[in-house]
Structure formats: structure tokens, C-alpha cells
Design a protein around this motif. Sequence first.
Motif, PDB file in Angstrom:
ATOM      1  N   SER A 153       1.018  -1.281  -0.152  1.00  0.00           N
ATOM      2  CA  SER A 153      -0.185  -0.158  -0.124  1.00  0.00           C
ATOM      3  C   SER A 153       0.866   0.957   0.079  1.00  0.00           C
ATOM      4  CB  SER A 153      -1.131   0.083   1.286  1.00  0.00           C
ATOM      5  OG  SER A 153      -2.058  -1.096   0.989  1.00  0.00           O
ATOM      6  N   TYR A 154       2.263   1.282  -0.705  1.00  0.00           N
ATOM      7  CA  TYR A 154       3.343   2.362  -0.216  1.00  0.00           C
ATOM      8  C   TYR A 154       3.366   2.565  -1.457  1.00  0.00           C
ATOM      9  CZ  TYR A 154       3.447   2.140   4.804  1.00  0.00           C
ATOM     10  OH  TYR A 154       4.098   2.171   6.295  1.00  0.00           O
ATOM     11  N   ASP A 155       3.915   3.587  -2.039  1.00  0.00           N
ATOM     12  CA  ASP A 155       4.007   4.171  -3.137  1.00  0.00           C
ATOM     13  C   ASP A 155       5.787   4.869  -2.626  1.00  0.00           C
ATOM     14  OD1 ASP A 155       1.797   7.234  -3.919  1.00  0.00           O
ATOM     15  OD2 ASP A 155       2.455   4.857  -4.295  1.00  0.00           O
ATOM     16  N   ILE A 156       6.570   3.996  -3.814  1.00  0.00           N
ATOM     17  CA  ILE A 156       7.361   4.844  -3.737  1.00  0.00           C
ATOM     18  C   ILE A 156       8.940   5.334  -4.075  1.00  0.00           C
ATOM     19  CG2 ILE A 156      10.418   3.566  -2.824  1.00  0.00           C
ATOM     20  CD1 ILE A 156       8.549   2.851  -1.372  1.00  0.00           C
ATOM     21  N   GLY A 157       9.066   7.194  -3.657  1.00  0.00           N
ATOM     22  CA  GLY A 157       9.910   8.044  -4.742  1.00  0.00           C
ATOM     23  C   GLY A 157      10.880   8.188  -4.174  1.00  0.00           C
ATOM     24  N   TRP A 158      11.819   8.662  -5.820  1.00  0.00           N
ATOM     25  CA  TRP A 158      13.057   9.233  -5.123  1.00  0.00           C
ATOM     26  C   TRP A 158      12.990  10.947  -6.261  1.00  0.00           C
ATOM     27  CZ3 TRP A 158      17.515   6.587  -4.841  1.00  0.00           C
ATOM     28  CH2 TRP A 158      17.017   5.387  -5.033  1.00  0.00           C
ATOM     29  N   PHE A 159      13.208  11.450  -4.774  1.00  0.00           N
ATOM     30  CA  PHE A 159      13.677  12.778  -4.924  1.00  0.00           C
ATOM     31  C   PHE A 159      15.470  13.143  -4.544  1.00  0.00           C
ATOM     32  CE2 PHE A 159       9.455  14.144  -3.448  1.00  0.00           C
ATOM     33  CZ  PHE A 159       9.354  13.040  -3.030  1.00  0.00           C
ATOM     34  N   ARG A 160      15.933  14.611  -5.493  1.00  0.00           N
ATOM     35  CA  ARG A 160      17.270  14.668  -5.314  1.00  0.00           C
ATOM     36  C   ARG A 160      17.844  16.213  -4.250  1.00  0.00           C
ATOM     37  NH1 ARG A 160      18.203  14.936 -11.769  1.00  0.00           N
ATOM     38  NH2 ARG A 160      16.899  16.782 -12.333  1.00  0.00           N
ATOM     39  N   GLN A 161      18.694  16.207  -4.164  1.00  0.00           N
ATOM     40  CA  GLN A 161      19.058  17.409  -3.686  1.00  0.00           C
ATOM     41  C   GLN A 161      20.327  17.840  -4.615  1.00  0.00           C
ATOM     42  OE1 GLN A 161      18.366  18.303   0.454  1.00  0.00           O
ATOM     43  NE2 GLN A 161      18.365  20.378   0.191  1.00  0.00           N
ATOM     44  N   ALA A 162      20.591  18.574  -5.006  1.00  0.00           N
ATOM     45  CA  ALA A 162      21.477  19.756  -4.761  1.00  0.00           C
ATOM     46  C   ALA A 162      22.461  20.512  -4.473  1.00  0.00           C
ATOM     47  CB  ALA A 162      21.513  19.928  -6.934  1.00  0.00           C
ATOM     48  N   PRO A 163      23.861  21.162  -4.091  1.00  0.00           N
ATOM     49  CA  PRO A 163      24.708  21.978  -3.272  1.00  0.00           C
ATOM     50  C   PRO A 163      23.547  23.634  -3.708  1.00  0.00           C
ATOM     51  CG  PRO A 163      26.261  20.307  -4.016  1.00  0.00           C
ATOM     52  CD  PRO A 163      24.635  20.265  -5.043  1.00  0.00           C
ATOM     53  N   GLY A 164      23.135  23.846  -2.521  1.00  0.00           N
ATOM     54  CA  GLY A 164      22.254  25.075  -2.672  1.00  0.00           C
ATOM     55  C   GLY A 164      20.987  24.990  -3.292  1.00  0.00           C
ATOM     56  N   SER A 207       0.211   4.973   0.377  1.00  0.00           N
ATOM     57  CA  SER A 207      -1.116   5.524  -1.246  1.00  0.00           C
ATOM     58  C   SER A 207      -1.783   5.950  -0.332  1.00  0.00           C
ATOM     59  CB  SER A 207      -0.767   3.638  -1.744  1.00  0.00           C
ATOM     60  OG  SER A 207      -0.061   3.474  -2.073  1.00  0.00           O
ATOM     61  N   GLY A 208      -2.421   7.504  -1.170  1.00  0.00           N
ATOM     62  CA  GLY A 208      -2.703   8.516  -1.033  1.00  0.00           C
ATOM     63  C   GLY A 208      -2.951   9.567  -0.234  1.00  0.00           C
ATOM     64  N   SER A 209      -1.086   9.504   0.694  1.00  0.00           N
ATOM     65  CA  SER A 209      -1.012  10.376   1.514  1.00  0.00           C
ATOM     66  C   SER A 209      -0.432  11.758   0.583  1.00  0.00           C
ATOM     67  CB  SER A 209       0.450  10.006   2.696  1.00  0.00           C
ATOM     68  OG  SER A 209      -0.693   8.982   3.602  1.00  0.00           O
ATOM     69  N   TYR A 210      -0.046  12.627   1.431  1.00  0.00           N
ATOM     70  CA  TYR A 210       0.412  13.623   0.557  1.00  0.00           C
ATOM     71  C   TYR A 210       2.057  13.302   0.797  1.00  0.00           C
ATOM     72  CZ  TYR A 210       2.068  17.815  -1.173  1.00  0.00           C
ATOM     73  OH  TYR A 210       2.793  19.056  -1.500  1.00  0.00           O
ATOM     74  N   ASP A 211       2.353  13.517   1.944  1.00  0.00           N
ATOM     75  CA  ASP A 211       3.888  13.684   2.612  1.00  0.00           C
ATOM     76  C   ASP A 211       4.268  12.199   2.511  1.00  0.00           C
ATOM     77  OD1 ASP A 211       2.364  16.070   5.149  1.00  0.00           O
ATOM     78  OD2 ASP A 211       3.834  16.260   3.328  1.00  0.00           O
ATOM     79  N   TYR A 212       6.045  12.363   2.051  1.00  0.00           N
ATOM     80  CA  TYR A 212       6.544  11.151   2.374  1.00  0.00           C
ATOM     81  C   TYR A 212       7.203  10.654   4.118  1.00  0.00           C
ATOM     82  CZ  TYR A 212       6.615  10.354  -2.819  1.00  0.00           C
ATOM     83  OH  TYR A 212       6.100  10.114  -3.607  1.00  0.00           O
ATOM     84  N   SER A 213       6.675   9.813   4.383  1.00  0.00           N
ATOM     85  CA  SER A 213       7.036   9.683   5.416  1.00  0.00           C
ATOM     86  C   SER A 213       8.679   8.875   6.319  1.00  0.00           C
ATOM     87  CB  SER A 213       5.614   9.091   6.586  1.00  0.00           C
ATOM     88  OG  SER A 213       5.432   7.847   6.064  1.00  0.00           O
ATOM     89  N   HIS A 214       8.753   8.332   4.559  1.00  0.00           N
ATOM     90  CA  HIS A 214      10.210   7.369   5.412  1.00  0.00           C
ATOM     91  C   HIS A 214      10.602   7.795   4.230  1.00  0.00           C
ATOM     92  CE1 HIS A 214       6.726   5.485   7.823  1.00  0.00           C
ATOM     93  NE2 HIS A 214       7.142   5.414   8.233  1.00  0.00           N
ATOM     94  N   TRP A 215      12.320   8.473   4.728  1.00  0.00           N
ATOM     95  CA  TRP A 215      13.474   8.710   4.140  1.00  0.00           C
ATOM     96  C   TRP A 215      14.571   7.292   4.021  1.00  0.00           C
ATOM     97  CZ3 TRP A 215      13.036  12.314   0.328  1.00  0.00           C
ATOM     98  CH2 TRP A 215      11.601  13.221   0.252  1.00  0.00           C
ATOM     99  N   SER A 245       4.189   3.000  -8.021  1.00  0.00           N
ATOM    100  CA  SER A 245       2.867   2.524  -7.018  1.00  0.00           C
ATOM    101  C   SER A 245       3.864   0.953  -6.757  1.00  0.00           C
ATOM    102  CB  SER A 245       1.583   2.650  -7.112  1.00  0.00           C
ATOM    103  OG  SER A 245       1.106   1.974  -6.392  1.00  0.00           O
ATOM    104  N   TRP A 246       4.053   0.490  -5.458  1.00  0.00           N
ATOM    105  CA  TRP A 246       4.118  -0.723  -5.087  1.00  0.00           C
ATOM    106  C   TRP A 246       3.137  -1.526  -6.023  1.00  0.00           C
ATOM    107  CZ3 TRP A 246       8.825  -0.829  -2.189  1.00  0.00           C
ATOM    108  CH2 TRP A 246       9.242  -2.000  -2.206  1.00  0.00           C
ATOM    109  N   ASN A 247       1.512  -0.988  -5.636  1.00  0.00           N
ATOM    110  CA  ASN A 247       0.817  -2.347  -5.427  1.00  0.00           C
ATOM    111  C   ASN A 247       0.224  -1.454  -6.746  1.00  0.00           C
ATOM    112  OD1 ASN A 247      -1.676  -3.032  -4.703  1.00  0.00           O
ATOM    113  ND2 ASN A 247      -3.043  -1.027  -4.738  1.00  0.00           N
ATOM    114  N   ASN A 248       0.206  -0.933  -8.062  1.00  0.00           N
ATOM    115  CA  ASN A 248      -0.253  -1.473  -8.810  1.00  0.00           C
ATOM    116  C   ASN A 248       0.507  -0.472  -9.974  1.00  0.00           C
ATOM    117  OD1 ASN A 248      -0.529   2.040  -8.835  1.00  0.00           O
ATOM    118  ND2 ASN A 248      -2.753   2.082  -8.727  1.00  0.00           N
ATOM    119  N   GLY A 249       1.959  -0.562  -9.886  1.00  0.00           N
ATOM    120  CA  GLY A 249       2.829  -0.530 -10.683  1.00  0.00           C
ATOM    121  C   GLY A 249       3.099   0.600 -10.932  1.00  0.00           C
ATOM    122  N   SER A 250       1.654   2.056 -11.178  1.00  0.00           N
ATOM    123  CA  SER A 250       1.873   3.694 -11.559  1.00  0.00           C
ATOM    124  C   SER A 250       3.302   3.919 -11.454  1.00  0.00           C
ATOM    125  CB  SER A 250       0.608   4.184 -11.203  1.00  0.00           C
ATOM    126  OG  SER A 250       0.594   4.244  -9.634  1.00  0.00           O
TER     127      SER A 250
END
Length: 119
Positions: free
Chosen positions: A31-42, A101-109, A52-57
Motif C-alpha cells: 500500500s505504499y508509494d516509493i519516490g526518488w528525490f534529489r537535492q543539489a548543493p544550494g 498510498s493516498g497520502s501527500y507527505d513522504y514519511s520515511h526517508w 506505486s508498489w500496489n499497481n506499478g503506476s
Amino acid sequence: QVQLVESGGGSVQAGGSLRLSCAASGRTFSSYDIGWFRQAPGKEREFVARISWNNGSRRYADSVKGRFTISSDNVQKTVYLQMNSLKSEDTAVYYCAARYSGSYDYSHWGQGTQVTVSS
């Protein structure tokens, strides 16, 4: 709790490829989404891709469409980010994150992995 561990970062020349991995553990992930994020200096952290781990979208940031591919291995509980045609502007610390899934915020990093692209 969900634990996430990234790996696969490194240094590559422009035009090259890298594959990042995000290994998940601790709970069932259907029931989770997994996202990739990135942060460049500055710069602020930005969204890269999500699956989406559930349906692969999948969803991608415009800046990586056609170059990056996100995929998952449900048996290994691992999400991958295949990065091709890398550019110097892709240089950043890359993080994977999980949200219900369905949440806005990512709670685990995860702790992040450095990607450096030299021109």
C-alpha cells in the motif's frame, strides 16, 4: 516502521548511466508509494520519480522523462532508478522515500546516495 537504504551512487561522465537501488524493509509495502528525490548543493530538494508498489503506476519529473526509469522488484523489496544520458545538472544527493498510498507527505526517508556527473 519502514527502513530504506539507497545504494548505487557514484561518479560518471556526462552521457553515462547509473542505477540506484532502494532496499526496503520493516513492513509490508503493497500500500505504499516509493519516490526518488534529489537535492543539489544550494538548491531545494526536488521530486524525480515515483512508483506505486500496489499497481506499478509511475510518474516522472519533466526534467528526467525519457532518460530515467523507475522500477520495482516486489520479491526483493527493492526499487530501482535507472539513469541514462546523465547530465551535469543531474549531480545531486539522491534519496528514496516512502508514503502510504493516498497520502501527500513522504514519511520515511533513506540516508541518500551521491551522484556526480562530470562534463
